[in-house]
Scaffold this active site. Structure first.
Site, PDB file in Angstrom:
ATOM      1  N   ASP A  17       0.862  -1.184   0.000  1.00  0.00           N
ATOM      2  CA  ASP A  17       0.000   0.000   0.000  1.00  0.00           C
ATOM      3  C   ASP A  17       0.894   1.228   0.000  1.00  0.00           C
ATOM      4  O   ASP A  17       2.086   1.143   0.297  1.00  0.00           O
ATOM      5  CB  ASP A  17      -0.899  -0.009   1.251  1.00  0.00           C
ATOM      6  CG  ASP A  17      -1.715   1.275   1.389  1.00  0.00           C
ATOM      7  OD1 ASP A  17      -2.264   1.742   0.376  1.00  0.00           O
ATOM      8  OD2 ASP A  17      -1.778   1.838   2.497  1.00  0.00           O
ATOM      9  N   SER A  18       0.305   2.366  -0.267  1.00  0.00           N
ATOM     10  CA  SER A  18       1.051   3.618  -0.208  1.00  0.00           C
ATOM     11  C   SER A  18       1.501   3.912   1.225  1.00  0.00           C
ATOM     12  O   SER A  18       2.357   4.760   1.438  1.00  0.00           O
ATOM     13  CB  SER A  18       0.159   4.758  -0.696  1.00  0.00           C
ATOM     14  OG  SER A  18      -1.023   4.796   0.079  1.00  0.00           O
ATOM     15  N   TYR A  49      -0.385   8.530  -2.232  1.00  0.00           N
ATOM     16  CA  TYR A  49      -0.385   8.302  -3.675  1.00  0.00           C
ATOM     17  C   TYR A  49      -1.585   9.020  -4.311  1.00  0.00           C
ATOM     18  O   TYR A  49      -1.561   9.375  -5.481  1.00  0.00           O
ATOM     19  CB  TYR A  49      -0.525   6.806  -3.976  1.00  0.00           C
ATOM     20  CG  TYR A  49       0.716   5.952  -3.806  1.00  0.00           C
ATOM     21  CD1 TYR A  49       1.879   6.433  -3.204  1.00  0.00           C
ATOM     22  CD2 TYR A  49       0.725   4.626  -4.267  1.00  0.00           C
ATOM     23  CE1 TYR A  49       2.986   5.620  -3.056  1.00  0.00           C
ATOM     24  CE2 TYR A  49       1.837   3.818  -4.123  1.00  0.00           C
ATOM     25  CZ  TYR A  49       2.965   4.304  -3.521  1.00  0.00           C
ATOM     26  OH  TYR A  49       4.065   3.492  -3.380  1.00  0.00           O
ATOM     27  N   GLY A  50      -2.643   9.189  -3.501  1.00  0.00           N
ATOM     28  CA  GLY A  50      -3.935   9.660  -4.019  1.00  0.00           C
ATOM     29  C   GLY A  50      -3.940  11.011  -4.692  1.00  0.00           C
ATOM     30  O   GLY A  50      -4.839  11.314  -5.473  1.00  0.00           O
ATOM     31  N   CYS A  80      -4.236  -0.886  -2.111  1.00  0.00           N
ATOM     32  CA  CYS A  80      -4.354   0.567  -2.212  1.00  0.00           C
ATOM     33  C   CYS A  80      -5.259   0.833  -3.409  1.00  0.00           C
ATOM     34  O   CYS A  80      -4.991   0.344  -4.513  1.00  0.00           O
ATOM     35  CB  CYS A  80      -2.966   1.166  -2.452  1.00  0.00           C
ATOM     36  SG  CYS A  80      -2.966   2.926  -2.831  1.00  0.00           S
ATOM     37  N   ASN A  81      -6.333   1.557  -3.170  1.00  0.00           N
ATOM     38  CA  ASN A  81      -7.278   1.816  -4.260  1.00  0.00           C
ATOM     39  C   ASN A  81      -6.642   2.631  -5.377  1.00  0.00           C
ATOM     40  O   ASN A  81      -6.903   2.396  -6.556  1.00  0.00           O
ATOM     41  CB  ASN A  81      -8.500   2.548  -3.727  1.00  0.00           C
ATOM     42  CG  ASN A  81      -9.392   1.653  -2.909  1.00  0.00           C
ATOM     43  OD1 ASN A  81     -10.396   1.158  -3.388  1.00  0.00           O
ATOM     44  ND2 ASN A  81      -9.020   1.409  -1.663  1.00  0.00           N
ATOM     45  N   THR A  82      -5.803   3.595  -4.990  1.00  0.00           N
ATOM     46  CA  THR A  82      -5.180   4.459  -5.986  1.00  0.00           C
ATOM     47  C   THR A  82      -4.255   3.639  -6.883  1.00  0.00           C
ATOM     48  O   THR A  82      -4.340   3.699  -8.114  1.00  0.00           O
ATOM     49  CB  THR A  82      -4.389   5.586  -5.286  1.00  0.00           C
ATOM     50  OG1 THR A  82      -5.254   6.236  -4.353  1.00  0.00           O
ATOM     51  CG2 THR A  82      -3.864   6.583  -6.272  1.00  0.00           C
ATOM     52  N   GLU A 159      -6.033   9.326   9.689  1.00  0.00           N
ATOM     53  CA  GLU A 159      -4.680   9.239  10.236  1.00  0.00           C
ATOM     54  C   GLU A 159      -4.573   9.957  11.581  1.00  0.00           C
ATOM     55  O   GLU A 159      -3.829   9.545  12.462  1.00  0.00           O
ATOM     56  CB  GLU A 159      -3.664   9.807   9.244  1.00  0.00           C
ATOM     57  CG  GLU A 159      -3.602   8.931   8.015  1.00  0.00           C
ATOM     58  CD  GLU A 159      -2.283   8.992   7.281  1.00  0.00           C
ATOM     59  OE1 GLU A 159      -1.442   9.821   7.616  1.00  0.00           O
ATOM     60  OE2 GLU A 159      -2.131   8.177   6.361  1.00  0.00           O
ATOM     61  N   CYS A 191     -11.303   3.610  -0.684  1.00  0.00           N
ATOM     62  CA  CYS A 191      -9.994   4.059  -0.203  1.00  0.00           C
ATOM     63  C   CYS A 191      -9.707   3.284   1.073  1.00  0.00           C
ATOM     64  O   CYS A 191     -10.612   3.089   1.897  1.00  0.00           O
ATOM     65  CB  CYS A 191     -10.019   5.566   0.059  1.00  0.00           C
ATOM     66  SG  CYS A 191      -8.506   6.170   0.851  1.00  0.00           S
ATOM     67  N   THR A 192      -8.463   2.865   1.205  1.00  0.00           N
ATOM     68  CA  THR A 192      -8.090   2.022   2.355  1.00  0.00           C
ATOM     69  C   THR A 192      -8.339   2.687   3.704  1.00  0.00           C
ATOM     70  O   THR A 192      -8.510   2.007   4.701  1.00  0.00           O
ATOM     71  CB  THR A 192      -6.597   1.694   2.269  1.00  0.00           C
ATOM     72  OG1 THR A 192      -5.884   2.925   2.090  1.00  0.00           O
ATOM     73  CG2 THR A 192      -6.306   0.759   1.127  1.00  0.00           C
ATOM     74  N   HIS A 193      -8.338   4.025   3.740  1.00  0.00           N
ATOM     75  CA  HIS A 193      -8.501   4.733   5.013  1.00  0.00           C
ATOM     76  C   HIS A 193      -9.963   4.805   5.476  1.00  0.00           C
ATOM     77  O   HIS A 193     -10.231   5.016   6.639  1.00  0.00           O
ATOM     78  CB  HIS A 193      -7.983   6.174   4.894  1.00  0.00           C
ATOM     79  CG  HIS A 193      -6.500   6.289   4.927  1.00  0.00           C
ATOM     80  ND1 HIS A 193      -5.682   5.620   4.051  1.00  0.00           N
ATOM     81  CD2 HIS A 193      -5.681   6.992   5.753  1.00  0.00           C
ATOM     82  CE1 HIS A 193      -4.428   5.918   4.316  1.00  0.00           C
ATOM     83  NE2 HIS A 193      -4.395   6.745   5.339  1.00  0.00           N
TER      84      HIS A 193
HETATM   85  N1  DGL Z   1      -4.092   3.957   0.170  1.00  0.00           N
HETATM   86  C1  DGL Z   1      -4.685   5.034  -0.558  1.00  0.00           C
HETATM   87  C2  DGL Z   1      -5.914   4.533  -1.308  1.00  0.00           C
HETATM   88  O1  DGL Z   1      -6.522   3.557  -0.947  1.00  0.00           O
HETATM   89  C3  DGL Z   1      -5.053   6.192   0.342  1.00  0.00           C
HETATM   90  C4  DGL Z   1      -3.881   6.998   0.814  1.00  0.00           C
HETATM   91  C5  DGL Z   1      -3.104   7.623  -0.320  1.00  0.00           C
HETATM   92  O2  DGL Z   1      -3.588   8.585  -0.924  1.00  0.00           O
HETATM   93  O3  DGL Z   1      -2.018   7.135  -0.594  1.00  0.00           O
HETATM   94  O4  DGL Z   1      -6.286   5.116  -2.276  1.00  0.00           O
END
Ligand code: DGL
Length: 273
Positions: A17-18, A49-50, A80-82, A159, A191-193
């Site tokens: 993941d990012s 990453y987003g 990571c969705n991005t 976060e 998004c993972t968050h």
């Molecule tokens: N892990 C990223 C996602 O799921 C969220 C955090 C990021 O922007 O890197 O898109």
């Protein structure tokens, strides 16, 4: 032959993941597949990453992939969705090892759950711009309506642990207002968050809206893929979990505990190239 497949079965699953958000995906995988060994890499030095360009996210994802390949994993989950939205086709060109992103499992679950055929998708700016969920949903269904909304501030709220205070509620109300007006009945947390903010999002959307946690859906997909390819471990004891990061953010301990639901005892810092 017998020995080779036994050896592959007991290799770890690689997850990247990012940063720390992917721990919500890892948590679902740990719960569903407790005997599997897992190696988790969070590219915390380059998070988020987003908000980055497609090219940069692809480049970073390739570096994460290469790190996990060196660790000899049997399957890679892009948690990571991005990164899943823009990099998976490029990653698949590099290795024959199965690679699973989080988009298709979330999209599939949403199409199965919606009754009024109105699905909402929330994610980072990059994920929403990529239209990855729309493309994936369209592969399965042409008659659902899809409404998308980037919710960048959710990442920082998750976060900082501001998950159910006034600011979280106000932010959620502001972002989700249009989706509510459109009367969606299913919302993909793309998004993972966002699973960390699930309670607040559920409160704002109301009890008639089903929330799809792409991490949980991905864990189910990991299990079914390993079953299909006869790659499930035959270990009878709990698998070990190893964690690597590219930097230690100041509040790493608190955040990781919040995302994973338990303390991480050992984390190694590594350099990607
Ligand atoms: N892990 C990223 C996602 O799921 C969220 C955090 C990021 O922007 O890197 O898109």
């Amino acid at each position: 032959m017998e020995n080779i497949s036994k050896r592959i079965k007991n290799l770890p699953i690689g997850i990247f993941d990012s940063g720390i958000g992917g721990l919500t995906v890892a948590k679902s995988i740990f719960n569903l597949l407790p005997n599997e060994k897992v190696i988790y890499l969070g590219d915390t030095a380059r998070l988020p990453y987003g908000t980055k360009s497609k090219e940069t996210v692809i480049l970073y994802s390739i570096e994460c992939l290469k790190f996990l390949l060196k660790k000899k994993v049997k399957l890679i989950v892009v948690a990571c969705n991005t990164a899943s939205s823009v990099a998976v086709p490029f990653l698949k060109k590099i290795t024959k090892i199965p690679i699973l992103g989080v988009i298709a499992p979330g999209a599939k679950a949403a199409v199965q759950k919606t009754k009024n055929k109105k699905i909402g998708v929330i994610g980072t700016v990059r994920t929403i711009k990529s239209m990855s969920y729309i493309k994936e949903i369209r592969k399965i269904s042409t008659d659902v309506k899809i409404y998308s909304q980037p919710c960048s501030l959710f990442v920082q709220l998750a976060e900082d642990g501001w998950t159910d205070n006034k600011i979280a509620i106000l932010t959620a109300e502001t972002y989700l207002n249009t989706l509510k007006k459109e009367k969606i009945d299913t919302l993909i947390l793309g998004c993972t968050h966002y699973p960390v903010l699930k309670k607040t999002i559920a409160k704002v959307m109301g009890k008639n809206v089903i929330l799809i946690d792409s991490g949980e859906e991905t864990a189910k997909e990991v299990k079914s893929l390993l079953e299909k390819q006869n790659l499930l471990t035959n270990r009878k004891t709990k698998g070990t979990h190893k964690f690597y990061v590219t930097d230690f953010p100041s509040n790493f301990k608190d955040i990781s505990e919040r995302f994973l639901g338990k303390k991480i005892r050992k984390v190694e810092k590594i350099k990607l190239q």
